[in-house]
Design a protein around this motif. Structure first.
Motif, PDB file in Angstrom:
ATOM      1  N   ALA A 136       8.031  -5.507  -2.551  1.00  0.00           N
ATOM      2  CA  ALA A 136       7.175  -6.741  -2.701  1.00  0.00           C
ATOM      3  C   ALA A 136       5.923  -6.784  -2.361  1.00  0.00           C
ATOM      4  O   ALA A 136       4.858  -7.511  -2.754  1.00  0.00           O
ATOM      5  N   ARG A 137       5.613  -5.796  -1.369  1.00  0.00           N
ATOM      6  CA  ARG A 137       4.242  -5.419  -0.773  1.00  0.00           C
ATOM      7  C   ARG A 137       3.418  -4.878  -1.767  1.00  0.00           C
ATOM      8  O   ARG A 137       2.168  -5.171  -1.701  1.00  0.00           O
TER       9      ARG A 137
ATOM     10  N   GLY B 225      17.498  -4.199   1.250  1.00  0.00           N
ATOM     11  CA  GLY B 225      16.447  -5.171   1.620  1.00  0.00           C
ATOM     12  C   GLY B 225      15.256  -4.688   2.115  1.00  0.00           C
ATOM     13  O   GLY B 225      14.150  -5.065   1.765  1.00  0.00           O
ATOM     14  N   SER B 226      15.283  -3.429   2.670  1.00  0.00           N
ATOM     15  CA  SER B 226      13.849  -2.799   3.156  1.00  0.00           C
ATOM     16  C   SER B 226      13.181  -2.183   1.921  1.00  0.00           C
ATOM     17  O   SER B 226      12.076  -2.347   1.949  1.00  0.00           O
TER      18      SER B 226
ATOM     19  N   HIS C 174      11.631  -5.263   0.229  1.00  0.00           N
ATOM     20  CA  HIS C 174      10.591  -5.930   0.972  1.00  0.00           C
ATOM     21  C   HIS C 174       9.254  -4.915   0.911  1.00  0.00           C
ATOM     22  O   HIS C 174       8.161  -5.580   0.689  1.00  0.00           O
TER      23      HIS C 174
END
Length: 108
Positions: free
Chosen positions: A102-103, A95-96, A99
């Motif tokens: 995605a940035r 997940g990290s 994330h």
């Protein structure tokens, strides 16, 4: 996703000149933390197929890792058009990683 470390490392100038979303992974093939992170990295990258993944074997005398201030493996550096957007050291969940991807994968 690259599964093998690059035979030779690019220069910092080459990395800085790259365009688009780039994930630079620093580690070593014998590193247990690096091996444990591979499934997490693969899972996160599967949702971001346009991200360029560069896997660099790091260690003593390796200039690229030093230029990024790498101290522990794996270190994931997330770049967009040559600029660092995020960094994860020894990530322990997909997940990290997702994330951070995605940035850099988002349209600016």
């Amino acid at each position: 996703m690259n599964t093998r470390y690059a035979d030779s490392e690019p220069s910092r100038a080459e990395i800085d000149a790259m365009t688009g979303p780039i994930l630079v992974e620093f580690g070593a093939p014998w590193c247990g933390h690096c091996q444990a992170a591979q499934a997490l990295i693969a899972a996160a990258l599967s949702a971001h197929p346009v991200v360029c993944h560069i896997k660099i074997e790091d260690g003593r005398g390796r200039r690229l890792g030093r230029s990024f201030g790498v101290k522990l493996w794996p270190t994931l550096v997330f770049l967009r058009d040559g600029q660092e957007v995020a960094r994860l050291v020894r990530p322990d969940d997909a997940g990290s990683i997702g994330h951070a991807l995605a940035r850099i994968d988002a349209v600016p």
